[in-house]
Design a protein around this motif. Sequence first.
Motif, PDB file in Angstrom:
ATOM      1  N   VAL A 182      -7.810   3.267  -3.217  1.00 26.29           N
ATOM      2  CA  VAL A 182      -8.269   2.708  -1.942  1.00 26.29           C
ATOM      3  C   VAL A 182      -8.961   3.827  -1.168  1.00 26.29           C
ATOM      4  N   VAL A 206      -8.129  -4.627   0.387  1.00 27.35           N
ATOM      5  CA  VAL A 206      -7.901  -3.405  -0.402  1.00 27.35           C
ATOM      6  C   VAL A 206      -9.091  -2.456  -0.233  1.00 27.35           C
ATOM      7  N   GLU A 207      -9.460  -2.221   1.023  1.00 25.72           N
ATOM      8  CA  GLU A 207     -10.545  -1.301   1.351  1.00 25.72           C
ATOM      9  C   GLU A 207     -10.135  -0.469   2.567  1.00 25.72           C
ATOM     10  N   TYR A 230       0.858  -1.183   0.000  1.00 22.38           N
ATOM     11  CA  TYR A 230       0.000   0.000   0.000  1.00 22.38           C
ATOM     12  C   TYR A 230       0.892   1.230   0.000  1.00 22.38           C
ATOM     13  N   THR A 287      -5.928  -4.268   4.951  1.00 20.15           N
ATOM     14  CA  THR A 287      -4.861  -4.640   4.025  1.00 20.15           C
ATOM     15  C   THR A 287      -5.121  -5.973   3.323  1.00 20.15           C
ATOM     16  N   ARG A 309     -15.116   3.098   1.932  1.00 25.89           N
ATOM     17  CA  ARG A 309     -16.147   2.377   1.192  1.00 25.89           C
ATOM     18  C   ARG A 309     -17.520   3.032   1.296  1.00 25.89           C
ATOM     19  N   LYS A 355      -7.587   0.749  -9.082  1.00 28.63           N
ATOM     20  CA  LYS A 355      -8.493   1.123  -7.992  1.00 28.63           C
ATOM     21  C   LYS A 355      -7.809   2.059  -6.993  1.00 28.63           C
ATOM     22  N   ALA A 406      -2.732   0.636  -4.208  1.00 30.52           N
ATOM     23  CA  ALA A 406      -2.246  -0.714  -3.917  1.00 30.52           C
ATOM     24  C   ALA A 406      -1.426  -1.221  -5.096  1.00 30.52           C
ATOM     25  N   LEU A 422      -7.246   0.909   7.366  1.00 29.90           N
ATOM     26  CA  LEU A 422      -6.935   0.249   6.098  1.00 29.90           C
ATOM     27  C   LEU A 422      -7.018  -1.258   6.260  1.00 29.90           C
TER      28      LEU A 422
END
Length: 279
Positions: free
Chosen positions: A179, A223-224, A149, A220, A182, A177, A166, A218
């Motif tokens: 990060v 990936v959100e 990251y 890890t 969400r 994408k 990422a 995060l």
Amino acid sequence: MQKAVLLASALTLACVVWVTALASAAGPSPGINRSATGLTAGKLRYVALPAGASTSVEALNRDSGRVLRRLDVRGAWGIPFVAYDGTTEGLLADGHTLLLARSLFSGQTLRKSTTLKLVDVRKMKVTGTVRLRGSYAFDARSPDGRYLYLTEFVSSEDPSLYRVRAYDLRKRTLLAKIVTDRKSWETGMRGMPVTRTWNDGWAFTLYGGGDRPFIHALDTRSVEAVCIFMPWKTTPDHIFDFRLGTDADGHLVVRGPHGRALVVIDRDTFRVLSAVESP
């Protein structure tokens, strides 16, 4: 002494950006560790020390300080700081690959390209190189070793503006994408990483110096991320003395300089359970 100089430089940079934070509201990466403190893992300590035009990467016995293995890598490299509290990371999930980074800046400006080195600290051999266009700093790695990251600094005019990306080590590519939280469409963030703690694959980092202090949670593995905003309208004056950790119940706790719990957060729901009004 060298550690003190490096951390003093990092905090000086933090203070410089803090002054501009009232207007621009943030700051860049805390930099790289090129001191004898290095990074401790088990019975070993890994350091990256200046050695003329090169960097001496060394594996030392943690207790005695005896050098067990070493490698010279050409250029000025260091082990990444991930927060201004001095937290150093960069040892990947296999336990023997150490990530090295360079300074985010070339002179007074952000670098236009980023290079990261991967060193096998058992064999003392460079085993990989990551090259990217743009200015990136190491932020975290996934428990399975697949993802790095990275904090991407997206504006040369405003180095405080960043987003989290990422990098897939298996496919050797940067994911398209961004990060993000969400629950939000926002991709850019502002703030300086003050302090960090880990729990169950989540990297929790308290950020200050932006519009409002927040914890960047995060995930890890997936990936959100989630942003947990602190219940204060402005950043407290002494936020760089705050520390983030967990309590006996597994809650996230932001503590003040004297250990007082300032904010308690449910780690599962990300809900603020309690907070002091004026920290």
